[in-house]
Design an enzyme around this catalytic site. Structure first.
Site, PDB file in Angstrom:
ATOM      1  N   ASP A 155       0.857  -1.189   0.000  1.00 53.83           N
ATOM      2  CA  ASP A 155       0.000   0.000   0.000  1.00 53.83           C
ATOM      3  C   ASP A 155       0.894   1.241   0.000  1.00 53.83           C
ATOM      4  O   ASP A 155       1.478   1.597   1.028  1.00 53.83           O
ATOM      5  CB  ASP A 155      -0.902  -0.029   1.241  1.00 53.83           C
ATOM      6  CG  ASP A 155      -1.800   1.191   1.336  1.00 53.83           C
ATOM      7  OD1 ASP A 155      -1.847   1.984   0.385  1.00 53.83           O
ATOM      8  OD2 ASP A 155      -2.469   1.350   2.381  1.00 53.83           O
ATOM      9  N   ASP A 163       0.821   4.972  -0.132  1.00 59.57           N
ATOM     10  CA  ASP A 163      -0.079   6.116   0.024  1.00 59.57           C
ATOM     11  C   ASP A 163       0.712   7.403  -0.215  1.00 59.57           C
ATOM     12  O   ASP A 163       1.708   7.655   0.465  1.00 59.57           O
ATOM     13  CB  ASP A 163      -0.682   6.109   1.432  1.00 59.57           C
ATOM     14  CG  ASP A 163      -1.872   7.060   1.563  1.00 59.57           C
ATOM     15  OD1 ASP A 163      -1.801   8.165   0.984  1.00 59.57           O
ATOM     16  OD2 ASP A 163      -2.850   6.697   2.230  1.00 59.57           O
ATOM     17  N   ASP A 183       2.915   1.230   3.547  1.00 54.84           N
ATOM     18  CA  ASP A 183       2.360   0.907   4.862  1.00 54.84           C
ATOM     19  C   ASP A 183       2.615  -0.580   5.120  1.00 54.84           C
ATOM     20  O   ASP A 183       1.860  -1.440   4.662  1.00 54.84           O
ATOM     21  CB  ASP A 183       0.866   1.220   4.891  1.00 54.84           C
ATOM     22  CG  ASP A 183       0.273   1.063   6.295  1.00 54.84           C
ATOM     23  OD1 ASP A 183       0.891   0.389   7.141  1.00 54.84           O
ATOM     24  OD2 ASP A 183      -0.816   1.612   6.534  1.00 54.84           O
TER      25      ASP A 183
END
Length: 318
Positions: free
Chosen positions: A99, A101, A270
């Site tokens: 992930d 971001d 993450d």
């Protein structure tokens, strides 16, 4: 041509408009609809997180009906498959996810404040996504899918030998792929003397990270003097003059720098998402209301441009 837009939160009325006029479950990828009955679905109905949990749908049209009725701030699906998703019982496997971001990228090159994102942030996040993807493929994994989350990118890996793995294996794998561990080498060897395996991956990330450091920004774990010294020697890094760099910085300080760069790399995605085998992720086809962008599956990550593909109509019509 790439369009520009302000990544502003959607109002409740705009969210309803999106799900009433634009939402289409045909945009949900087959790897989700094909086993929809074995996944948990969750919704954020009041803008305070996914409190509406443990939903199960046996057919896509039932999911579509629920989403249009709820018009949620966010919709999620599990990366795991269960025999009984309503109770999250009978776990059998889980995709592994990276992930990335844009708002949390420690190496972003824009001037956004904490928590904000802009098109430049998204470009930086895509660059990191591509580098992670290259390392995943180097390890032989092939069943890889990409999703634009609305504020970054998800890499979803579904190779059979990976989906059964536990948190310990995933922790080691994510650190390896991100260059987030200090290379452990026999005495007398340095990461830059071994151009393959983990030392090679670490050296590649070392170069990337050093090239994205900025004089006026702070980085987790990197002290100001070492940051200044390595930025000053950026060209030597790019030209692989490692012995010269280590000598000028001094070997003890260079060893600390290696640890600090690994620490920064750990924040490039993450990692909690990567190791969580019961995680829920934004459902492709739904709206990321905080930035008014569509979460969507990506066919070609190389050419994907979120500012031309993931902008909802209510934003274009402003």
């Amino acid at each position: 041509m790439t369009k520009t837009t302000n990544l502003e939160p959607a109002t409740k009325e705009q969210i309803r408009q999106y799900y009433h006029e634009e939402y289409n479950t045909k945009e949900i990828p087959e790897y989700i609809t094909g086993n929809i009955h074995r996944r948990e679905f969750a919704f954020d109905r009041i803008g305070r997180g996914p409190k509406d949990r443990y939903n199960q749908y046996t057919q896509t049209r039932h999911l579509e009906k629920a989403i249009k009725a709820k018009a949620p701030y966010a919709a999620y699906t599990s990366v795991a498959l269960y025999d009984n998703p309503r109770k999250r019982e009978g776990w059998t496997e889980a995709e592994m996810v990276f992930d990335v971001d844009a708002k949390d990228n420690p190496l972003r090159t824009c001037t956004c404040k904490q928590g904000e994102v802009c098109p430049q942030c998204l470009d930086d996040a895509k660059e990191i996504t591509l580098k992670i993807s290259d390392n995943i493929r180097e390890l032989g994994y092939k069943d890889i899918h990409y999703v634009f989350s609305g504020r970054g990118y998800h890499i979803r890996i579904q190779d059979p030998e990976l989906v059964k793995t536990d948190r310990n294996f995933r922790t080691q794998l994510v650190n390896y792929i991100l260059g987030a561990d200090t290379p452990e080498l026999p005495e007398g060897l340095q990461h830059f003397t071994i151009p393959f395996g983990y030392p090679g991956i670490y050296t590649d990330w070392f170069k990337y990270t050093v090239n994205h450091l900025q004089k006026d920004k702070r980085y987790p774990g990197l002290n100001r003097k070492l940051k200044k010294d390595i930025i000053k020697r950026k060209q030597l890094v790019n030209n692989n003059h490692w012995g010269l760099i280590r000598g000028q910085i001094t070997p003890p300080r260079y060893d600390k720098l290696v640890e600090m760069i690994a620490g920064i790399n750990h924040h490039l995605c993450d990692t909690k998402v990567s190791i969580d085998t019961k995680r829920i992720l934004r459902l492709p086809s739904t709206l990321h209301h905080k930035v008014s962008m569509k979460c969507m599956a990506i066919r070609n990550i190389e050419t994907f441009d979120p500012m031309s593909k993931a902008v909802p109509k209510f934003v274009e019509e402003k």
